[in-house]
Structures are given as C-alpha cells and as structure tokens.
Design a protein around this motif. Sequence first.
Motif, PDB file in Angstrom:
ATOM      1  N   SER A  27       0.851  -1.181   0.000  1.00 49.41           N
ATOM      2  CA  SER A  27       0.000   0.000   0.000  1.00 49.41           C
ATOM      3  C   SER A  27       0.889   1.234   0.000  1.00 49.41           C
ATOM      4  O   SER A  27       2.061   1.177   0.347  1.00 49.41           O
ATOM      5  N   GLU A  28       0.316   2.342  -0.384  1.00 47.58           N
ATOM      6  CA  GLU A  28       1.089   3.584  -0.412  1.00 47.58           C
ATOM      7  C   GLU A  28       1.522   3.974   1.001  1.00 47.58           C
ATOM      8  O   GLU A  28       2.602   4.503   1.207  1.00 47.58           O
ATOM      9  N   ALA A  29       0.683   3.690   1.979  1.00 51.09           N
ATOM     10  CA  ALA A  29       1.023   4.018   3.364  1.00 51.09           C
ATOM     11  C   ALA A  29       2.268   3.251   3.817  1.00 51.09           C
ATOM     12  O   ALA A  29       3.103   3.787   4.549  1.00 51.09           O
ATOM     13  N   ASP A  30       2.414   1.984   3.382  1.00 49.92           N
ATOM     14  CA  ASP A  30       3.592   1.200   3.754  1.00 49.92           C
ATOM     15  C   ASP A  30       4.859   1.808   3.178  1.00 49.92           C
ATOM     16  O   ASP A  30       5.919   1.751   3.789  1.00 49.92           O
ATOM     17  N   ALA A  31       4.771   2.368   2.007  1.00 52.20           N
ATOM     18  CA  ALA A  31       5.948   2.934   1.361  1.00 52.20           C
ATOM     19  C   ALA A  31       6.390   4.238   2.021  1.00 52.20           C
ATOM     20  O   ALA A  31       7.530   4.653   1.875  1.00 52.20           O
ATOM     21  N   LEU A  32       5.496   4.899   2.762  1.00 56.10           N
ATOM     22  CA  LEU A  32       5.795   6.203   3.334  1.00 56.10           C
ATOM     23  C   LEU A  32       6.202   6.157   4.800  1.00 56.10           C
ATOM     24  O   LEU A  32       6.430   7.189   5.406  1.00 56.10           O
ATOM     25  N   ILE A  33       6.299   4.976   5.396  1.00 55.17           N
ATOM     26  CA  ILE A  33       6.651   4.855   6.803  1.00 55.17           C
ATOM     27  C   ILE A  33       8.109   5.245   6.999  1.00 55.17           C
ATOM     28  O   ILE A  33       8.993   4.762   6.309  1.00 55.17           O
ATOM     29  N   THR A  34       8.337   6.149   7.945  1.00 57.67           N
ATOM     30  CA  THR A  34       9.699   6.539   8.292  1.00 57.67           C
ATOM     31  C   THR A  34       9.916   6.265   9.771  1.00 57.67           C
ATOM     32  O   THR A  34       8.981   6.390  10.574  1.00 57.67           O
ATOM     33  N   PRO A  35      11.124   5.907  10.154  1.00 57.72           N
ATOM     34  CA  PRO A  35      11.380   5.631  11.571  1.00 57.72           C
ATOM     35  C   PRO A  35      11.292   6.917  12.389  1.00 57.72           C
ATOM     36  O   PRO A  35      11.478   8.017  11.862  1.00 57.72           O
ATOM     37  N   PRO A  36      11.016   6.791  13.678  1.00 52.29           N
ATOM     38  CA  PRO A  36      10.937   7.974  14.525  1.00 52.29           C
ATOM     39  C   PRO A  36      12.321   8.606  14.697  1.00 52.29           C
ATOM     40  O   PRO A  36      13.343   7.940  14.598  1.00 52.29           O
ATOM     41  N   THR A  37      12.328   9.900  14.984  1.00 53.58           N
ATOM     42  CA  THR A  37      13.587  10.598  15.236  1.00 53.58           C
ATOM     43  C   THR A  37      14.096  10.230  16.621  1.00 53.58           C
ATOM     44  O   THR A  37      13.352   9.663  17.444  1.00 53.58           O
ATOM     45  N   ALA A  38      15.335  10.574  16.914  1.00 58.04           N
ATOM     46  CA  ALA A  38      15.911  10.295  18.233  1.00 58.04           C
ATOM     47  C   ALA A  38      15.116  11.020  19.314  1.00 58.04           C
ATOM     48  O   ALA A  38      14.864  10.467  20.395  1.00 58.04           O
ATOM     49  N   GLU A  39      14.677  12.242  19.026  1.00 61.15           N
ATOM     50  CA  GLU A  39      13.879  13.005  19.997  1.00 61.15           C
ATOM     51  C   GLU A  39      12.541  12.314  20.268  1.00 61.15           C
ATOM     52  O   GLU A  39      12.114  12.188  21.421  1.00 61.15           O
ATOM     53  N   ASP A  40      11.883  11.851  19.212  1.00 59.04           N
ATOM     54  CA  ASP A  40      10.620  11.123  19.370  1.00 59.04           C
ATOM     55  C   ASP A  40      10.826   9.845  20.173  1.00 59.04           C
ATOM     56  O   ASP A  40       9.993   9.482  21.008  1.00 59.04           O
ATOM     57  N   MET A  41      11.923   9.154  19.914  1.00 60.95           N
ATOM     58  CA  MET A  41      12.193   7.903  20.624  1.00 60.95           C
ATOM     59  C   MET A  41      12.457   8.153  22.101  1.00 60.95           C
ATOM     60  O   MET A  41      12.004   7.393  22.957  1.00 60.95           O
TER      61      MET A  41
END
Length: 88
Positions: free
Chosen positions: A35-49
């Motif tokens: 799906s298009e949503a799967d292609a757009l997943i990015t990992p969280p930033t260090a701040e978010d983590m």
Amino acid sequence: MAVDPAPLVARPASAESRWPDADLWQDFEDSAPDSEADALITPPTAEDMRATLAVLAARHGRPVTGRMVADHFGVSERTGRRYLTVTA
C-alpha cells in the motif's frame, strides 16, 4: 518381504509441477509496495524515541524492550529493537 533389485526411475515431471518460468519472477520485481502508506513509513527521530521511551518506562515501570516499542508503533519486534538503537 522381498526387495526388488531394479533401480528406481523417476517419472518425467508434468507441466504443472515444473519450476515457474522467468516471467513470474519479473512480476514480483515489477510489483509495487502493498500500500502507499507502507511505502511512506519513516522511523521515529531520536527526539521522538526519547519521549516514547520515557512514556513507556513510566507506563510499565520497567526498562523498555524492543517488543514494547514494536507494540507501541505497530511494527515487528525486530523493527522495535532497531528503533531502540536510535536513542543509543
């Protein structure tokens, strides 16, 4: 019980049991993500983590594991462990 000393001979493979042709593998190469949503997943930033780790540690009262991160983000446990390395 008698044993037949004649060698076993394999029958020729039928058309249905033969290995798929190269066109099948090309179909896999040409396919798009699920799906298009799967292609757009990015990992969280260090701040978010760091914020996520603080919330999960407070919620569970113990050190955060890859499984906890995976459940939080809705990803596999392996990906959850990878997300943990962002804060290291």
